[in-house]
Write a protein that holds these residues in place. Structure first.
Motif, short mmCIF file in Angstrom:
data_model
loop_
_atom_site.label_atom_id
_atom_site.label_comp_id
_atom_site.label_asym_id
_atom_site.label_seq_id
_atom_site.Cartn_x
_atom_site.Cartn_y
_atom_site.Cartn_z
N PHE A 92 0.85 -1.09 -0.13
CA PHE A 92 0.11 0.02 0.04
C PHE A 92 0.89 1.04 0.00
CE2 PHE A 92 -2.73 -2.95 2.52
CZ PHE A 92 -3.57 -3.19 1.32
N ASN A 93 0.51 2.06 -0.90
CA ASN A 93 1.23 3.49 -0.87
C ASN A 93 0.53 4.61 -0.30
OD1 ASN A 93 3.28 2.38 -2.18
ND2 ASN A 93 2.11 2.33 -4.07
N LEU A 94 1.21 5.35 0.56
CA LEU A 94 0.46 6.79 1.11
C LEU A 94 0.23 7.48 0.02
CD1 LEU A 94 2.62 7.05 4.41
CD2 LEU A 94 0.51 5.80 4.16
N SER A 95 -0.86 8.62 0.42
CA SER A 95 -1.26 9.41 -0.95
C SER A 95 -0.13 10.62 -0.80
CB SER A 95 -2.47 9.97 -0.58
OG SER A 95 -2.78 10.45 0.66
N GLU A 96 -0.15 11.40 -1.81
CA GLU A 96 0.91 12.29 -1.71
C GLU A 96 0.71 13.38 -0.69
OE1 GLU A 96 0.81 13.75 -5.72
OE2 GLU A 96 1.53 12.23 -6.83
N ASN A 97 -0.43 13.68 -0.28
CA ASN A 97 -0.66 14.81 0.80
C ASN A 97 -0.72 14.37 2.06
OD1 ASN A 97 -2.90 13.14 0.86
ND2 ASN A 97 -4.66 14.82 0.48
N THR A 98 -0.22 13.25 2.31
CA THR A 98 0.06 12.53 3.77
C THR A 98 1.58 12.87 4.24
OG1 THR A 98 -1.22 10.65 3.04
CG2 THR A 98 0.01 10.35 5.00
N SER A 99 1.53 13.63 5.33
CA SER A 99 2.45 13.91 6.00
C SER A 99 3.33 12.78 6.89
CB SER A 99 2.36 15.17 6.94
OG SER A 99 1.92 16.38 6.08
N THR A 100 4.61 12.61 6.83
CA THR A 100 5.23 11.53 7.70
C THR A 100 6.33 12.29 8.39
OG1 THR A 100 6.61 10.87 5.83
CG2 THR A 100 4.29 9.81 5.94
N VAL A 101 6.70 11.57 9.55
CA VAL A 101 7.71 12.05 10.29
C VAL A 101 8.59 10.99 10.80
CG1 VAL A 101 6.53 12.37 12.29
CG2 VAL A 101 8.81 13.60 12.10
N THR A 102 9.79 10.96 10.97
CA THR A 102 10.66 9.61 11.44
C THR A 102 11.11 10.02 12.76
OG1 THR A 102 11.39 8.86 9.13
CG2 THR A 102 12.52 8.24 10.95
N GLN A 103 11.04 9.36 13.93
CA GLN A 103 11.30 9.56 15.17
C GLN A 103 11.82 8.11 15.46
OE1 GLN A 103 8.32 11.17 17.74
NE2 GLN A 103 8.50 13.15 16.65
N ASP A 104 13.13 8.17 16.22
CA ASP A 104 13.94 6.96 16.91
C ASP A 104 13.65 5.85 15.84
OD1 ASP A 104 14.47 8.56 19.09
OD2 ASP A 104 12.38 7.74 19.83
N GLY A 105 13.84 6.09 14.54
CA GLY A 105 14.18 5.04 13.67
C GLY A 105 12.52 4.40 13.05
N THR A 106 11.58 5.17 13.62
CA THR A 106 10.19 4.69 13.20
C THR A 106 9.44 5.63 12.36
OG1 THR A 106 9.94 3.16 15.21
CG2 THR A 106 7.98 3.88 13.93
N GLU A 107 8.77 5.50 11.48
CA GLU A 107 8.17 6.38 10.63
C GLU A 107 6.69 6.42 10.87
OE1 GLU A 107 7.60 7.57 5.84
OE2 GLU A 107 7.94 5.45 6.35
N TYR A 108 6.08 7.54 11.02
CA TYR A 108 4.88 7.84 11.59
C TYR A 108 4.10 8.86 10.65
CZ TYR A 108 6.81 6.35 16.02
OH TYR A 108 7.31 5.90 17.30
N VAL A 109 2.60 8.69 10.53
CA VAL A 109 1.96 9.37 9.74
C VAL A 109 1.50 10.62 10.69
CG1 VAL A 109 -0.29 9.85 8.63
CG2 VAL A 109 1.20 7.81 8.35
N VAL A 110 1.67 11.99 10.25
CA VAL A 110 1.04 13.04 11.07
C VAL A 110 -0.48 13.22 10.80
CG1 VAL A 110 1.43 15.37 11.66
CG2 VAL A 110 3.48 13.81 11.18
#
Length: 271
Positions: free
Chosen positions: A109-127
Motif C-alpha cells: 500500500f502506498n500513502l497518498s501524496e498529501n500524507t505527512s510523515t515524520v521519522t522518530q527513533d527510526g520509526t516512521e509515523y503519519v502526522v
C-alpha cells in the motif's frame, strides 16, 4: 641523326602503348557466377525445415528473419523489491534460508501524496491533525491497516504457475536473493547478410552453410550459394584481372611519357 633515333624509339613506345591500350579495350572483367537460389525482399526460404523471410536487401547487405514459436523467456523478482501482478503492487519476500522452497508476495500500500510523515527513533509515523488542532502520530504500518485493511499475501513454490504480464509463467527457481519465472513465447530472430560472408541456417544439429552474394545489376536481390570456395576463387580471379589491368595502364602512361620526353630532348635547340 639524333632526331631520327628519337623518332624510331618514340614510334616503338607508341606501338607498345597502343598494344597495351588495345588489350585493355578488349579485356572483360570476370564476374561472380555461383550456384544458388536468389531471393527478393519479403520472399521466404527453407533450410532443413526452418523457414526464413528476407526482411531487407540493399547496398550489399540484408537481413533474414525467423520466428521461434517456443523461445524461452525469464524474469526475476529480487527479494524485498516490488512487482506488479494483476494490477496490484506486491513486495517480494523470500525467507533467509540456504535453500528456500517458497516465497511470498505481500500487497503493498502506498500513502497518498498529501500524507505527512515524520521519522522518530527510526520509526516512521503519519502526522494526523485533530479537529481540536492537536497533532497525533500513528505508525505507518498501523495507519495503512486502518486505511486499507490487512494486505493480501500470496505464496508460491517452485513449479507453481503465475500469470505475469500476459504470460502463463512457471516459478523455475528460488534462491535467497531472487525468484525466477520462466515461460515460452514467439521470438523473432535476425540473421545479418553481407557480401561474401557465410551464414548458418537450419537446426543446430542439421544446419546448412550458405554464402551471401548480391549480384551486380540486380538491386534488391540476394543469392544464397552453398559453394563458398568457388566464390573466393572467383574473387581471386577478379583481383588478378584488376592487377593486370593496372599494369597495362601503367605501360600506356609510361610509354606516353617516354615519347614526350624523347621528342622534348631530341628537338632541343643546339647551343
Amino acid at each position: 641523326m639524333q632526331r631520327r633515333a628519337a623518332t624510331v624509339y618514340a614510334v616503338l613506345f607508341l606501338v607498345v602503348a597502343a598494344g597495351a591500350y588495345s588489350l585493355i579495350g578488349v579485356a572483360q572483367e570476370p564476374g561472380i557466377d555461383l550456384q544458388g537460389e536468389t531471393y527478393a525482399e519479403n520472399e521466404t526460404l527453407t533450410a532443413n525445415g526452418m523457414e526464413y523471410t528476407v526482411a531487407s536487401v540493399g547496398d550489399g547487405e540484408g537481413t533474414l528473419e525467423r520466428v521461434n514459436e517456443s523461445a524461452r523467456y525469464t524474469a526475476t523478482w529480487a527479494n524485498n523489491t516490488t512487482t506488479q501482478l494483476d494490477n496490484t503492487t506486491y513486495r517480494v519476500l523470500i525467507p533467509n534460508e540456504t535453500d528456500p522452497g517458497q516465497f511470498t508476495l505481500r500487497e503493498q500500500f502506498n500513502l497518498s501524496e498529501n500524507t505527512s510523515t515524520v521519522t522518530q527513533d527510526g520509526t516512521e509515523y503519519v502526522v494526523l491533525n485533530g479537529s481540536d488542532g492537536n497533532r497525533s502520530l500513528v505508525p505507518v504500518s498501523e495507519y495503512k491497516r486502518q486505511q486499507f485493511g490487512e494486505p493480501e499475501t500470496r505464496q508460491f513454490s517452485g513449479g507453481d504457475s503465475v500469470q505475469f504480464e500476459g504470460n502463463q509463467t512457471t516459478v523455475s527457481n528460488i534462491t535467497v536473493d531472487e525468484a525466477t519465472l520462466e515461460w515460452t513465447a514467439p521470438r523473432t530472430l535476425q540473421t545479418s547478410l553481407a557480401e561474401g560472408t557465410t551464414v548458418t541456417l537450419g537446426p543446430e544439429d542439421n544446419n546448412q552453410t550458405f554464402l551471401a552474394h548480391f549480384p551486380e545489376g540486380q538491386d534488391g536481390v540476394v543469392q544464397l550459394a552453398s559453394n563458398p570456395d568457388a566464390y573466393q576463387s572467383q574473387v581471386d580471379d577478379i583481383d588478378t584481372f584488376n592487377e593486370r589491368m593496372a599494369g597495362l595502364w601503367g605501360i600506356v602512361i609510361l610509354s606516353g611519357l617516354t615519347v614526350i620526353l624523347l621528342f622534348g630532348l631530341a628537338f632541343l635547340p643546339n647551343k
